[in-house]
Each structure stands twice: as C-alpha cells, then as structure tokens.
Design a protein around this motif. Structure first.
Motif, PDB file in Angstrom:
ATOM      1  N   HIS A   1       0.815  -1.214   0.000  1.00 51.12           N
ATOM      2  CA  HIS A   1       0.000   0.000   0.000  1.00 51.12           C
ATOM      3  C   HIS A   1       0.847   1.262   0.000  1.00 51.12           C
ATOM      4  N   VAL A   2       1.866   1.286   0.824  1.00 53.22           N
ATOM      5  CA  VAL A   2       2.697   2.493   0.905  1.00 53.22           C
ATOM      6  C   VAL A   2       3.409   2.714  -0.428  1.00 53.22           C
ATOM      7  N   LYS A   3       3.919   1.639  -0.994  1.00 52.01           N
ATOM      8  CA  LYS A   3       4.580   1.731  -2.317  1.00 52.01           C
ATOM      9  C   LYS A   3       3.592   2.276  -3.340  1.00 52.01           C
ATOM     10  N   PHE A   4       2.347   1.776  -3.308  1.00 54.77           N
ATOM     11  CA  PHE A   4       1.344   2.225  -4.272  1.00 54.77           C
ATOM     12  C   PHE A   4       1.047   3.718  -4.082  1.00 54.77           C
TER      13      PHE A   4
ATOM     14  N   GLY B   1      -0.465   6.562  -6.566  1.00 58.12           N
ATOM     15  CA  GLY B   1      -1.391   7.519  -5.957  1.00 58.12           C
ATOM     16  C   GLY B   1      -2.639   7.712  -6.791  1.00 58.12           C
ATOM     17  N   SER B   2      -3.264   8.855  -6.583  1.00 57.13           N
ATOM     18  CA  SER B   2      -4.523   9.131  -7.287  1.00 57.13           C
ATOM     19  C   SER B   2      -4.729  10.632  -7.392  1.00 57.13           C
TER      20      SER B   2
ATOM     21  N   PHE C   1      -5.477   8.472   1.651  1.00 59.65           N
ATOM     22  CA  PHE C   1      -4.063   8.080   1.615  1.00 59.65           C
ATOM     23  C   PHE C   1      -3.250   8.895   2.617  1.00 59.65           C
ATOM     24  N   GLU C   2      -3.507  10.190   2.662  1.00 57.62           N
ATOM     25  CA  GLU C   2      -2.735  11.046   3.575  1.00 57.62           C
ATOM     26  C   GLU C   2      -3.004  10.633   5.017  1.00 57.62           C
ATOM     27  N   GLU C   3      -4.249  10.363   5.328  1.00 62.04           N
ATOM     28  CA  GLU C   3      -4.632   9.960   6.684  1.00 62.04           C
ATOM     29  C   GLU C   3      -3.990   8.618   7.035  1.00 62.04           C
TER      30      GLU C   3
ATOM     31  N   VAL D   1       4.270  11.940   4.198  1.00 59.49           N
ATOM     32  CA  VAL D   1       3.657  12.006   2.868  1.00 59.49           C
ATOM     33  C   VAL D   1       4.680  12.560   1.887  1.00 59.49           C
ATOM     34  N   GLU D   2       4.952  11.803   0.766  1.00 67.44           N
ATOM     35  CA  GLU D   2       5.902  12.287  -0.255  1.00 67.44           C
ATOM     36  C   GLU D   2       5.162  13.152  -1.262  1.00 67.44           C
ATOM     37  N   LYS D   3       5.734  14.312  -1.537  1.00 71.34           N
ATOM     38  CA  LYS D   3       5.130  15.188  -2.553  1.00 71.34           C
ATOM     39  C   LYS D   3       5.781  14.890  -3.887  1.00 71.34           C
TER      40      LYS D   3
END
Lengths: 308, 362
Positions: free
Chosen positions: A272-275, A280-281, A290-292, A301-303
């Motif tokens: 999940h983290v890799k996805f 992302g979306s 995802f952020e939560e 959280v990676e920007k």
C-alpha cells in the motif's frame, strides 16, 4: 502505399508536417556532423544542432530537437508522443501526461462516432471523446491535459440531478489518435497501450485509471485498494502493468451484481505504501484517505512533481 | 503546353531527364518551391540543414539520382480475372480473417505481400507450400503488392519473380510505387517510369496480371495506364485511400474511368483498393479492403456499405437477416461481446463481409 500528400505521410509516421517560416532562400544550409549508431538505426547530428534519423543509411525522419542519452535518443513528436531510438529499434513512447489522459478515458470515458442521416441520403458524422466524473477536480484535470496535449478545450455539461460532469472533445483527429492506440476497442472495452509506455508512462496511466475506476475502502486503521471494471481483459492488462512496476496484485475476482458482472483485483496490504508513493490518485477522496493512512501508519507524505 | 522553366531550375522544353514527358512544374503545392519561398515543413524540408529533398532542389547542392529510361512496351494478350464486386483482403497474421475456415463462400481473396516479406517464418512456410496450400484456400488468390514506402524500394525485379513463382497466386498486381502530389515532379516521374518498366517486365511471368493506376497528377496517371493498356492489360487496381482521405478522389477517378472505357472499349475491370465504404456515383467497379475485418475488431458494423459503431442509435436496434446475423440486431452482438467475444467477432466480421459484397452488386 505512397499516394496523396507527402505532408500527410509524415504526419502519420512521425506526427510532423507542420509549416515553419524559414525565410526566402538563395542557398541551402550545408550539413556536417556526427553520427550516433544504434544497431541498424543512426542519428546524424548536423553542425547546426539538427537531427536526421537514418535506417541502414537511408533518411527516415528529420527533427530540430532531440534528447541524447547514453543508450537512446529521444525525439519529441506532437500529441504527447516521444520517438525513442535505441539498439532495440525505434518505438513511440507516450508521455506521462498523455498516459494520464488515456488512463482517465479508459476508466470513465468513451471514444465514439455517430452517423446522423441527412436529406437525400447524405449523412453527418460526429466524433467525440468523453470523460465522465462527479469530481470537478478530475474534470478540470481532463481539460488541462487535453489543452496541453492537443491544444483543445473540452466542452463541459453538468447534469443537475446527480452532478455528473461530462467533458467532451468533438474532434475527428483526436478520435482517430485514440482509436489507433486502441484505448477503447469494441463496445465497453478498454485496453492498456503497454507497448508504448515506459515506467513513468505506466505509473501515469495506472494513476489516471485509478482516479476514475479505483476504490479505496476503510475498515478501522486498514484500507483496501481495488481496481474495478466490467471488462476483464482490460483489467488483466492493467494487472500486468502493475506487475511490470514491481507490484504483486491479487488475482482478479468476479462479482455478480444486479447490473451485470463486475471484475476487480486488489493491491496487497504490504504494498500500500509503495502504491501511494509511486502511483497515488488524483481523486480528492483517495488523496485524503491516503494522507490519513500514511499519517496514522507513521509515514511521511511524499510530494510528487505533479503536486499530488 | 510545356512550361519554360521548371522550379527544379531546368529548362523544361529541353528536359535532359524526361524529354517531353513532363510538361513542367504546375503543382502549386511543391514542397521545394514552398521552402525556397520561405515555408518549410517539419520532417521533410525542416530542419533545413537536413532537408530530404535536396537532390530535387535547384539550391539543394546534391546530385539527383539518374531517372530510369522509359521502356519500349511489349504486348501480351490477357483475359480479365473477373473481379467480384468485393474482394476481401485477409490478415495473414490473424486467422480469424480467413473466412473460408468459417464456411463462408468467397471466390477470391487478396493477400498482402508486405505481410509475408516482413515475417521470415511465415514467408518461408508460404514459399515452401505455395499460397493455396499454406492458406488452405481453393478459390482464386490475388497477390497485393501495395505496401509501405520503405518496403517498396527493397524489392527488385528478380525478387518479385522469385516470390511470385514460389507463392503461385492466381493473379498479381504489378509492383507499387510512391507518387506524392506535393513532391517535386522529378521524383514522381521517376517512380511512374519505374511502374511502367515493371508492367513491361511482368509480362514474362506466367500468372494473370493486374495493372496499377497511380500518379501524382493526371498526366502521370494517364501516361502510365495507357502504357499498360498498350501492353495488353485489362485488369487494373487503384490504391485510393490517401486521395479519399484528402477529398481529392473526384479530381482523378471520373477521368480515369472515362479514359479507360474509351481506350478499352469498355472491356476492362477496375478494383479500388484501401477504402472501407461505398463511393456514391461510381458504378461497375470493385472494391478491396481489410476494413470488413478491422472494423469488426473495433465493434463497427456495416450497413449499406457504410460503417457504424455498434452502439450508434441509428442502427442499434435494427434486425439484420443476413446469413451471419439471422435476425439479430447490433444490440444482440453487443450482449454477445460480453459473453463470448470470439463468437461475436465472427458474426460481426462475416456480417460486414456480406454487407460490403451485397450492396455493391453491379
């Protein structure tokens, strides 16, 4: 076949054939330069920084710009396509921006034509490429990508009863561009143009598709990431793309619903983290979840470059 | 009337390459002329330092290749091949297009040579067995030489002869060429002379021949097909996809048909290659294409010689009683597409073939 106009031929082959003002001439520019060889293909760079693509010594294309890398040369074509020349030959690669657009259309769009009979046996043909969403952000994304790639702004129609936004491009050229990529094949089908996607393109396509037909469900502290479609073959192609990107998606399952059979597969919990970080979306609801999830799991959280 | 000075910089009245064959530059769209006047086109004359038309340009600085001399035409008595109204082309790489395997009757099919020469293993099998045994087809096989430009230059006369002698088709087109309406006339005249040379050479083959109608302008078209008529050709093929897409077909086709009728006293046959719909206003001509199959793969349905998306409301709920549909409507094909795509595709492909064959009856 070799008929008609040469300009149309280069448009078909390398999306070129655009007029450029070069001024009246009495002499022609001379060429000198170096050649970079990739198997049976060669790229000749002139002293003026222009590029000629050769196959077995015969010119097959000329370009004013190129990106030269160690094992490949990239030429930017139009409509979101890059021509990649390497030892493996030449290949048309779709840019990530176009791949995102294709993913959106594959998930929640259509690419169709309709005939309208007129008087005295004549007819009119309407070509349309559509994207359906109840998210204003996704509709705006579709518009932005359409303008960037094709230079065309879609029309928007809002359906009041359920706030469904239909973004429509009425353009024969775009219809055939997408038809050639087989994004929407037979009725209600979609396909992934895997042969024309590099890793960045694959991620972009999956992100676009997931933003349309993906689902994130929450159960306590856990989430489930799923892809849905009524077209199994397309979903299988999408699953292969995720495998190409190093994921190990679960097998496709079948659900019988009142409206018909729906297929889906999920991404394993441990990926999940890799996805989230790599794909992302764009869908605001997905982004919030995802952020939560990352925050609760103790991840930062990676920007990404695209702001998501 | 011959132009005095061509845009290539030579005196047309005394042209060292084509004599009086070329009457001089009359095309407004010549890309060399446009470039000299200030507009270049990406991929052809731009970037200017790498222009591909240098050999044909008066300021290009490159020597042009020598033209092929115009041949002295021999003559051979030929019979018509008897084209039906529609000749389906097949896809050698996709057996779903091999209609006869589904029990569909067709007297003739067209086989694209370019597919064989780009696939060594299929070519080897076809050369060993001959096309009839390779395909398992007992009807007439027409070999189509229409192919992409980059393949056209690869094959020489002896290559064609070896291929045709081993493949054993019932009929073959003479080799294709490339003649672009906006390229310098030197290139298209050279290609036109090459076409006629092949038409002459192919008289030595022991197989039915089909002349090719092509040219960048009416003069080239007229000259090449009158040479073919002089040599005895009665069957002709004309690739028209590009002209149709550019909406220029009416500039050429009526003149061609009228001229052949006059020269051959109406004893000729013509197949138009490469478009997937009926042309209004043209009778007594045949069509050949792969559209019946390609469009079926995309869920497109033919009615009265025109294709529609299966979901198009104007045809979606109309029943069809052809031998493929037997009373079902496009909506039924859509439903079948989800249950059994292969069967749906078969029905749609055969329906398309039958529609194209039926509606264009003479």
């Amino acid at each position: 076949m070799g008929g008609g106009s040469a300009i149309r031929r280069v448009k078909r082959n390398f999306l070129q054939g655009k007029p450029v003002s070069t001024g009246k001439k009495e002499v022609c520019a001379k060429t000198q330069g170096t050649v970079i060889v990739f198997g049976e293909y060669g790229v000749h760079k002139s002293g003026k920084g222009e590029y000629e693509l050769l196959r077995k010594g015969v010119t097959i294309g000329i370009f004013s710009e190129a990106q030269i890398k160690e094992y490949e040369v990239l030429f930017a074509l139009s409509h979101g396509v890059i021509l990649e020349v390497s030892k493996g030959g030449i290949k048309e690669i779709i840019t990530p921006e176009k791949a995102t657009l294709l993913g959106l259309i594959a998930a929640d769009g259509s690419n169709m034509f309709r005939r309208e009979q007129r008087l005295r046996g004549s007819y009119r043909t309407e070509y349309s490429t559509r994207f359906y969403s109840d998210d204003k952000e996704l509709a705006n994304l579709f518009s932005m990508l359409s303008e960037e790639i094709y230079g065309i702004t879609p029309h928007h129609y809002n359906r009041k009863k359920d706030n469904l936004i239909t973004s429509v491009i009425y353009n024969k050229g775009i219809f055939y561009d997408l038809t050639d990529l087989n994004i929407k094949g037979g009725p209600y089908e979609f396909h992934v143009p895997r042969d024309h996607l590099n890793n960045d393109g694959k991620k972009a396509f999956v992100k676009g598709f997931f933003s349309g037909d993906g689902n994130v469900s929450i159960a306590g502290d856990k989430i489930t990431i799923r892809f849905y479609s009524s077209y199994k073959e397309g979903l299988e192609e999408l699953r292969l793309v995720l495998i190409d990107l190093g994921f190990h998606p679960h097998e496709i399952l079948e659900y019988v619903q009142p409206t018909g059979i729906v297929y889906c597969f999920s991404v394993p919990r441990e990926e999940h983290v890799k996805f989230i970080n790599e794909i992302g979306s764009y869908k605001p609801r997905h982004v919030r979840i995802f952020e939560e999830y990352l925050r609760k799991s103790g991840y930062e959280v990676e920007k990404r470059d695209d702001g998501s | 009337m011959i132009e005095k000075k061509g845009k290539c910089g030579l005196n047309c009245e005394d042209c060292p390459y084509f004599g009086r064959l070329c009457t001089g530059c009359v095309i407004e769209s010549c890309l060399v002329d446009h470039c000299i006047r200030g507009t270049s086109y990406t991929g052809i004359t731009h970037p200017t330092g790498l222009c591909v038309l240098r050999p044909y340009c008066p300021i290009g600085g490159k020597v042009r290749p020598p033209p092929t001399p115009s041949p002295y035409m021999r003559k051979k008595s030929m019979k018509k091949i008897d084209f039906p109204s529609f000749i389906p082309e097949i896809d050698l790489f996709d057996q779903k297009s091999w209609l006869w395997e589904e029990g569909v009757q067709t007297p003739i099919v067209s086989v694209p040579l370019w597919q064989l020469i780009t696939n060594k293993s299929k070519l080897s099998q076809a050369l060993d067995k001959g096309l009839h045994d390779y395909l398992g087809f007992g009807g007439k096989i027409l070999l189509s030489t229409i192919m992409p430009d980059e393949l056209i230059d690869r094959l020489k006369k002896n290559d064609y002869f070896e291929l045709i002698n081993d493949l054993k088709p019932d009929a073959t087109m003479i080799p294709d060429n490339y003649t672009y309406t906006d390229m310098p006339l030197y290139q298209s005249w050279s290609q036109t002379i090459k076409l006629v040379t092949f038409a002459n050479d192919f008289l030595d083959l022991g197989v039915s021949l089909i002349g090719m109608i092509k040219g960048a302008n009416l003069q080239q078209v007229y000259w090449s097909f009158t040479k073919e008529i002089e040599a005895g050709y009665v069957s002709f093929a004309m690739p028209i996809r590009e002209l149709f897409e550019e909406e220029r077909l009416d500039e050429f086709l009526p003149y061609i048909i009228q001229t052949i009728k006059e020269r051959r006293n109406k004893d000729f046959e013509l197949v138009l290659y490469g478009i997937g719909q009926r042309l209004k206003g043209y009778r007594d001509i045949s069509y050949s294409n792969l559209s019946w199959f390609l469009r079926a793969k995309r869920g497109e349905y033919y009615k009265d010689g025109l294709f529609y998306d299966l979901r198009d409301p104007s045809i979606r709920f109309e029943e069809c009683y052809c031998d493929a549909c037997k009373g079902i409507m496009p909506q039924d094909i859509i439903d079948l597409w989800f249950e059994n795509k292969e069967r749906a595709l078969k029905i749609l492909a055969i329906h398309n073939f039958l529609d194209l064959g039926r509606k264009w009856k003479r």
